[in-house]
Design an enzyme around this catalytic site. Sequence first.
Site, PDB file in Angstrom:
ATOM      1  N   HIS A  24     -15.193  38.285  13.134  1.00 47.98           N
ATOM      2  CA  HIS A  24     -14.728  37.095  13.850  1.00 47.98           C
ATOM      3  C   HIS A  24     -15.675  35.947  13.530  1.00 47.98           C
ATOM      4  O   HIS A  24     -16.781  35.854  14.070  1.00 47.98           O
ATOM      5  CB  HIS A  24     -14.695  37.366  15.359  1.00 47.98           C
ATOM      6  CG  HIS A  24     -14.158  36.229  16.170  1.00 47.98           C
ATOM      7  ND1 HIS A  24     -13.037  36.341  16.982  1.00 47.98           N
ATOM      8  CD2 HIS A  24     -14.579  34.946  16.325  1.00 47.98           C
ATOM      9  CE1 HIS A  24     -12.806  35.192  17.594  1.00 47.98           C
ATOM     10  NE2 HIS A  24     -13.736  34.327  17.203  1.00 47.98           N
ATOM     11  N   HIS A  56     -15.730  31.522  11.966  1.00 50.81           N
ATOM     12  CA  HIS A  56     -14.989  30.264  11.813  1.00 50.81           C
ATOM     13  C   HIS A  56     -15.601  29.499  10.636  1.00 50.81           C
ATOM     14  O   HIS A  56     -16.314  28.510  10.813  1.00 50.81           O
ATOM     15  CB  HIS A  56     -15.065  29.434  13.095  1.00 50.81           C
ATOM     16  CG  HIS A  56     -14.330  30.016  14.255  1.00 50.81           C
ATOM     17  ND1 HIS A  56     -13.031  29.686  14.549  1.00 50.81           N
ATOM     18  CD2 HIS A  56     -14.708  30.931  15.176  1.00 50.81           C
ATOM     19  CE1 HIS A  56     -12.634  30.356  15.624  1.00 50.81           C
ATOM     20  NE2 HIS A  56     -13.632  31.128  16.023  1.00 50.81           N
ATOM     21  N   LYS A  58     -15.021  25.629  10.385  1.00 51.06           N
ATOM     22  CA  LYS A  58     -15.755  24.742  11.294  1.00 51.06           C
ATOM     23  C   LYS A  58     -17.239  24.645  10.946  1.00 51.06           C
ATOM     24  O   LYS A  58     -17.931  23.718  11.369  1.00 51.06           O
ATOM     25  CB  LYS A  58     -15.651  25.253  12.738  1.00 51.06           C
ATOM     26  CG  LYS A  58     -14.309  25.095  13.419  1.00 51.06           C
ATOM     27  CD  LYS A  58     -14.449  25.481  14.902  1.00 51.06           C
ATOM     28  CE  LYS A  58     -13.141  25.332  15.655  1.00 51.06           C
ATOM     29  NZ  LYS A  58     -12.196  26.412  15.328  1.00 51.06           N
ATOM     30  N   HIS A  98      -7.719  34.630  20.454  1.00 50.74           N
ATOM     31  CA  HIS A  98      -8.814  34.158  21.303  1.00 50.74           C
ATOM     32  C   HIS A  98      -8.304  34.176  22.748  1.00 50.74           C
ATOM     33  O   HIS A  98      -7.317  33.510  23.056  1.00 50.74           O
ATOM     34  CB  HIS A  98      -9.208  32.728  20.932  1.00 50.74           C
ATOM     35  CG  HIS A  98      -9.992  32.603  19.663  1.00 50.74           C
ATOM     36  ND1 HIS A  98      -9.515  33.018  18.443  1.00 50.74           N
ATOM     37  CD2 HIS A  98     -11.232  32.088  19.435  1.00 50.74           C
ATOM     38  CE1 HIS A  98     -10.428  32.761  17.519  1.00 50.74           C
ATOM     39  NE2 HIS A  98     -11.477  32.212  18.086  1.00 50.74           N
ATOM     40  N   GLU A 155     -11.419  32.580  27.236  1.00 49.59           N
ATOM     41  CA  GLU A 155     -12.783  32.131  26.952  1.00 49.59           C
ATOM     42  C   GLU A 155     -13.206  31.139  28.040  1.00 49.59           C
ATOM     43  O   GLU A 155     -13.378  29.942  27.807  1.00 49.59           O
ATOM     44  CB  GLU A 155     -12.843  31.496  25.555  1.00 49.59           C
ATOM     45  CG  GLU A 155     -14.240  31.339  25.014  1.00 49.59           C
ATOM     46  CD  GLU A 155     -14.270  30.891  23.566  1.00 49.59           C
ATOM     47  OE1 GLU A 155     -15.376  30.614  23.073  1.00 49.59           O
ATOM     48  OE2 GLU A 155     -13.199  30.805  22.927  1.00 49.59           O
ATOM     49  N   ASP A 193     -19.000  34.757  15.263  1.00 50.31           N
ATOM     50  CA  ASP A 193     -18.301  33.593  15.804  1.00 50.31           C
ATOM     51  C   ASP A 193     -18.761  32.325  15.080  1.00 50.31           C
ATOM     52  O   ASP A 193     -18.895  32.319  13.881  1.00 50.31           O
ATOM     53  CB  ASP A 193     -18.487  33.504  17.322  1.00 50.31           C
ATOM     54  CG  ASP A 193     -17.328  32.790  18.022  1.00 50.31           C
ATOM     55  OD1 ASP A 193     -16.322  32.478  17.362  1.00 50.31           O
ATOM     56  OD2 ASP A 193     -17.425  32.565  19.229  1.00 50.31           O
ATOM     57  N   ASN A 194     -19.022  31.251  15.807  1.00 51.26           N
ATOM     58  CA  ASN A 194     -19.272  29.947  15.186  1.00 51.26           C
ATOM     59  C   ASN A 194     -20.683  29.818  14.623  1.00 51.26           C
ATOM     60  O   ASN A 194     -21.597  30.541  15.025  1.00 51.26           O
ATOM     61  CB  ASN A 194     -19.018  28.830  16.200  1.00 51.26           C
ATOM     62  CG  ASN A 194     -17.579  28.804  16.668  1.00 51.26           C
ATOM     63  OD1 ASN A 194     -17.141  29.651  17.425  1.00 51.26           O
ATOM     64  ND2 ASN A 194     -16.823  27.832  16.191  1.00 51.26           N
TER      65      ASN A 194
END
Length: 421
Positions: free
Chosen positions: A64, A66, A69, A215, A218, A315-316
Amino acid sequence: MGFQSIPDGHVRLENVTVPGVLLGQDTDLVVTDLSLDAGKIVESGGAAVDMKRAILFPCFIDMHTHLDKGHIWGRAPNPDGTFAGALNTVMQDRQARWSAEDVHTRMEFALRCAFAHGTRAMRTHLDSIPPQDDVSWGVFDDLRAEWSDRIALQASCLLGVDAIDLNGSFRHTADLVAKAGGVLGMVTYPVEDLSQRLRTFFKIADELGLHVDLHVDETMDPNVETLRLIAETILDMGFEAPVTVGHCCSLSAQDEARALSTLDLVARAGINVVSLPMCNLYLQDRHVGRTPRARGITLVHEMKARGINVSFASDNTRDPLYAVGDLDMLEVMSEATRIGPLGHADLDWPAAFFTNPAQACGFDKPSLQPGAPADLIVFKARSWTELFSRPHSDRIVLRKGRAIETTLPDYAELDPLMEMS
């Protein structure tokens, strides 16, 4: 610890330390030998190299992320650290800056980081609100081909559940995903006609033969329970393709009996869960001038106890939703162990970083058995406490039995993209 490198060719790595679960054993860490030849793990033999009990893993799976981004913080910082501030800032940057060249440059930079850290497979979510879907999915197709011999890549579309309209315009994005062999995804939250939108979404996924990655919840609002409705919808529709949900933060704020009854439904529906502890710790329960009281991590122990397939991921990365990070799964493993906490618990938690994400996504299962690729990471640590106490920038990463260059790309490469608008 003594060793400096691992020679090419037929070698026997003596005295390596491996999580027992990766050897099919119900034990913690096991000291063993591992032979390598012609890019694979082999039965035996080879020039002996004493590894001094160094910890060895198969290369990581980061399920997972991104990538689209990533690395925009320098030009688009979160103004107040909040979730709302992050979403608004990303939207503005996407609308103004996300050309094919911009997205490609940042995604490739991120892949170079992940590769150097020892990741061999990755799923990324791609913001897919039209017309960005045409841009980013084209970039992804190119990068997947360019990186096919280094990192196996999957992608899932990302847009809000309110974009899953009831009149059919979402189908263009879904067709892009299907053409790319991707995963159908969205963000779920309370909206009007949520049940019907979910059913429409799963119907499209079923028609196109697509896996699903969502998602979910959250937020720390205990009244947000879209996970429960997702599980009920899957069971009611008989949807059979693999479904993964990420975040599920609101479970940790709910009445325990209610939360556990939702997890019973999740287990019955066969849903995979991925926890993103670093980003959730960064964003959840965050208010200006107030210290967060909650961690935001979902109920991973209770999920595991019900047989739910639980994984952890990055994640990010250096964007408005998470200001730091480098797609280093060792950092994820270390932080999840602290935040979870996973220590003093079941001995098979390491599976949540290797075999569990492979099962959820359909990647090749990590293996240390003869015949498996010699895609390995070696750390100068002999125990969990040694491993999790340092960043291990001196790790050795082997791909097909050969040590790769692990020097990370210079952030200065991204400077031409960082002019503030």
